[in-house]
Design an enzyme around this catalytic site. Structure first.
Site, short mmCIF file in Angstrom:
data_model
loop_
_atom_site.label_atom_id
_atom_site.label_comp_id
_atom_site.label_asym_id
_atom_site.label_seq_id
_atom_site.Cartn_x
_atom_site.Cartn_y
_atom_site.Cartn_z
CG ASP A 103 -46.23 23.38 22.76
OD1 ASP A 103 -45.66 24.40 23.22
OD2 ASP A 103 -45.80 22.78 21.75
CD GLU A 152 -41.90 30.95 23.71
OE1 GLU A 152 -41.24 30.67 22.68
OE2 GLU A 152 -42.96 30.37 24.01
CB CYS A 167 -37.99 34.07 16.07
SG CYS A 167 -36.25 34.35 16.50
CB CYS A 172 -32.58 31.30 18.30
SG CYS A 172 -33.17 32.99 18.07
#
Length: 205
Positions: A103, A152, A167, A172
């Site tokens: 996306d 990412e 994840c 992160c």
């Protein structure tokens, strides 16, 4: 245009060839779900919307996960979808051509062709939603990187001892900067604010 915006939300948008936005509807389903469940939901939504606008000729699926050769590659980010050839499965379901892409990459492509990125050979589109990701344009082409993970950025580690991310890693970027995290961090001071309200309340730079 079918867009899975998070593990719980699916957005269906009808766009004319011109292009022109014809209709949009999203659905919330707490707890996520596998590809078969979301496909049935998208099919029923699309049928209801298309009845007022004629036949759908092409579908684009925007998915918030790494995609390589139309296959979703991350079980941690996108549980229930790993290993699914989304294009083949969707074409079988809908009976029309389907294009599958991350996306954020689609966001980058849209800005490059019709938005603020027009006229620039190289640009980066950053998406902050339930997750954090980026789409990268280099020399007028989408840059996917190895395994489709070039954008990412949400899973870059900022602090090995930081908060747990969906994840499975800790610290992160997404664990600090996703919309849900930001709203949680500001809930005491701004209990009823959405993201726009939080941004509006921030002091000027």
């Amino acid at each position: 245009f079918l867009k899975r915006t998070s593990s719980d939300i699916f957005d269906v948008v009808l766009i004319a060839i011109r292009p022109q936005l014809l209709a949009e509807h999203d659905a919330l389903r707490a707890g996520g779900g596998d590809f078969a469940l979301w496909s049935r939901l998208a099919s029923s939504m699309l049928d209801a919307m298309a009845s007022d606008h004629g036949a759908v000729r092409h579908i684009v699926m925007g998915l918030p996960a790494p995609v390589t050769d139309d296959v979703i590659r991350s079980s941690a980010i996108f549980p229930g979808w790993e290993g699914v050839n989304a294009r083949a499965a969707a074409e079988k379901l809908f009976g029309i051509p389907v294009h599958v892409e991350n996306d954020a990459n689609l966001g980058a492509l849209a800005e490059h062709r019709r938005g603020v990125g027009r006229g620039h050979d190289t640009s980066v589109f950053v998406k902050i939603s339930s997750g954090v990701g980026a789409g990268i344009i280099i020399d007028n082409q989408l840059f996917h990187g190895v395994g489709g993970t070039a954008g990412e950025i949400g899973h870059l580690t900022l602090d090995d001892a930081g908060p747990l991310c969906r994840c499975g890693s800790r610290g992160c970027l997404e664990a600090y900067a996703s919309v849900g995290t930001v709203l949680s961090m500001t809930a005491e001071q701004l209990p009823y604010a959405d993201l726009d309200g939080v941004v509006a309340a921030a002091p000027p730079p």
